[in-house]
Design a protein around this motif. Structure first.
Motif, PDB file in Angstrom:
ATOM      1  N   VAL A   1      -2.621  56.182  25.956  1.00  0.00           N
ATOM      2  CA  VAL A   1      -1.383  55.421  25.888  1.00  0.00           C
ATOM      3  C   VAL A   1      -1.380  54.278  26.892  1.00  0.00           C
ATOM      4  O   VAL A   1      -0.685  53.267  26.708  1.00  0.00           O
ATOM      5  N   ASP A   2      -2.167  54.399  27.974  1.00  0.00           N
ATOM      6  CA  ASP A   2      -2.221  53.344  28.979  1.00  0.00           C
ATOM      7  C   ASP A   2      -3.528  52.560  28.946  1.00  0.00           C
ATOM      8  O   ASP A   2      -3.908  51.922  29.925  1.00  0.00           O
TER       9      ASP A   2
ATOM     10  N   GLU B   1      -0.832  63.038  28.597  1.00  0.00           N
ATOM     11  CA  GLU B   1      -0.026  61.840  28.389  1.00  0.00           C
ATOM     12  C   GLU B   1       1.327  62.212  27.804  1.00  0.00           C
ATOM     13  O   GLU B   1       1.463  63.235  27.134  1.00  0.00           O
ATOM     14  N   ILE B   2       2.310  61.363  28.050  1.00  0.00           N
ATOM     15  CA  ILE B   2       3.600  61.516  27.405  1.00  0.00           C
ATOM     16  C   ILE B   2       4.119  60.116  27.081  1.00  0.00           C
ATOM     17  O   ILE B   2       3.935  59.180  27.865  1.00  0.00           O
TER      18      ILE B   2
ATOM     19  N   THR C   1       8.911  54.295  27.612  1.00  0.00           N
ATOM     20  CA  THR C   1       8.304  54.678  28.884  1.00  0.00           C
ATOM     21  C   THR C   1       7.139  55.622  28.611  1.00  0.00           C
ATOM     22  O   THR C   1       7.109  56.285  27.569  1.00  0.00           O
ATOM     23  N   ARG C   2       6.222  55.693  29.523  1.00  0.00           N
ATOM     24  CA  ARG C   2       5.035  56.526  29.324  1.00  0.00           C
ATOM     25  C   ARG C   2       4.451  56.914  30.667  1.00  0.00           C
ATOM     26  O   ARG C   2       4.644  56.230  31.673  1.00  0.00           O
ATOM     27  N   ARG C   3       3.724  58.004  30.674  1.00  0.00           N
ATOM     28  CA  ARG C   3       3.009  58.458  31.862  1.00  0.00           C
ATOM     29  C   ARG C   3       1.714  59.123  31.413  1.00  0.00           C
ATOM     30  O   ARG C   3       1.633  59.696  30.327  1.00  0.00           O
TER      31      ARG C   3
ATOM     32  N   GLY D   1       6.328  64.410  34.210  1.00  0.00           N
ATOM     33  CA  GLY D   1       7.774  64.443  34.384  1.00  0.00           C
ATOM     34  C   GLY D   1       8.343  63.206  35.041  1.00  0.00           C
ATOM     35  O   GLY D   1       9.566  62.977  34.982  1.00  0.00           O
ATOM     36  N   ALA D   2       7.482  62.378  35.625  1.00  0.00           N
ATOM     37  CA  ALA D   2       7.957  61.150  36.264  1.00  0.00           C
ATOM     38  C   ALA D   2       8.562  60.176  35.258  1.00  0.00           C
ATOM     39  O   ALA D   2       9.246  59.226  35.656  1.00  0.00           O
ATOM     40  N   PHE D   3       8.318  60.398  33.955  1.00  0.00           N
ATOM     41  CA  PHE D   3       8.900  59.487  32.958  1.00  0.00           C
ATOM     42  C   PHE D   3      10.428  59.537  32.990  1.00  0.00           C
ATOM     43  O   PHE D   3      11.099  58.597  32.540  1.00  0.00           O
TER      44      PHE D   3
END
Length: 326
Positions: free
Chosen positions: A104-105, A160-161, A171-173, A255-257
């Motif tokens: 995703v990144d 990934e999320i 948003t993504r992490r 979880g930072a998303f």
């Protein structure tokens, strides 16, 4: 519509046809075995069985490490052999259209390198789609829905999320605390607590086994003190305890998303939950820890290991404007 969807993962490659379903689901391993006439290419399960058993001159390679392509030449060779083995007869007169997964990144340079390698391997038009969005399609979610939706994908190399609305990522992490790190944690635990050296394959089998049974598991390896073969009985709780620190790090990173989640999207995620996909989705205790950290219900689809590839195959028939990865 795409001819195939290819989920080129760190641990496993899954190929899916829009009508025929999954046609390949094997480890992402390629072995170049020396022969009198040159070399023989071995792929997937056959190649993985030879890891640690190859003679001098043999080359064992994985096209993806930690979710990223590290050797473009190896990727071209791997995809070319994969295409040769999975292509239907009607594709041979033309270069098939494929949709491949990507992190995703992934940077524009990483995306371009993967597309070029795939095209040089024999694929025709190549599209890329981030794995969490592909998993959403494979699970039956509508990417164009006006509600906010979230999908986490935990594979061997990356976790990934992505949170999206109407096909656009909000948003993504991502992080590298994933399945391979869990396997390493199991190996370390067996070495330190039981004095037993395990292969990666044996440690991974313990990790997978702990997700499907509560019965004690047998670990076969080499005694650290004597060098002799030994079998140790391992409780499922031991495996869960070994991987727990890795799971906590992954959950904290994903979880930072929540920091960037629009407040208006909170009711949507309470109602729809977070979908958890990927080969490590069933590893203990990923689902429970993720649910506790996020505060939203976490749902595991019926086929978490293959839903990314299934979504990639479906994505080939969607208008490009419907899917905006970033």
């Amino acid at each position: 519509m795409a001819d195939i969807g290819i989920d080129l993962g760190t641990g496993t490659t899954v190929v899916c046809h829009p009508r025929d379903g999954v046609v390949h689901d094997e480890p992402s391993v390629l072995v170049e075995w020396p022969t009198r006439r040159g070399r023989e290419l071995l792929l997937g399960t056959e190649a993985a069985a030879l890891e640690g058993r190859t003679p001098p001159g043999a080359r064992v390679g994985r096209p993806v490490r930690g979710g990223a392509v590290t050797d473009l030449s190896l990727v071209r060779t791997y995809l070319h052999e994969l295409l040769r083995r999975t292509s239907r007869s009607r594709w041979r007169a033309r270069r098939p259209h494929a949709v491949l997964s990507c992190p995703v990144d992934a940077t524009p340079l990483e995306r371009r390198a993967l597309v070029e390698s795939a095209e040089e391997a024999g694929l025709g038009h190549v599209d890329l789609l981030p794995a969490p969005l592909a998993a959403a399609l494979g699970c039956g979610l509508d990417l164009t829905d006006a509600r906010v939706q979230a999908v986490a994908d935990i594979g061997a190399g990356t976790a990934e999320i992505a949170v999206f609305c109407r096909g656009t990522v909000l948003t993504r992490r991502s992080c590298r605390h994933a399945g391979d790190e869990m396997t390493t944690a199991v190996r370390t635990h067996l070495r330190e607590q039981h004095g037993l050296h395990l292969s990666d394959a044996a440690a991974d089998a313990l990790k997978v086994g702990a997700s499907s049974t509560r019965e004690p598991l047998a670990a076969e390896g080499r005694d650290a003190a004597t060098g002799r073969p030994r079998v140790v009985t391992v409780e499922v709780a031991e495996v869960e305890a070994a991987v727990a620190p890795v799971v906590r790090r992954a959950v904290a990173a994903l979880g930072a998303f929540l920091e960037d989640l629009p407040v208006a999207g909170v009711p949507d995620l309470f109602a729809g939950g977070v979908v958890l996909a990927g080969g490590s989705a069933l590893a203990p205790p990923v689902r429970d820890d993720l649910e506790a950290a996020l505060g939203f219900p976490v749902k595991v689809p019926e086929r978490p290991r293959t839903c990314v590839a299934e979504g990639l195959a479906l994505a080939g028939g969607r208008p490009a404007r419907d899917i905006r990865p970033a």
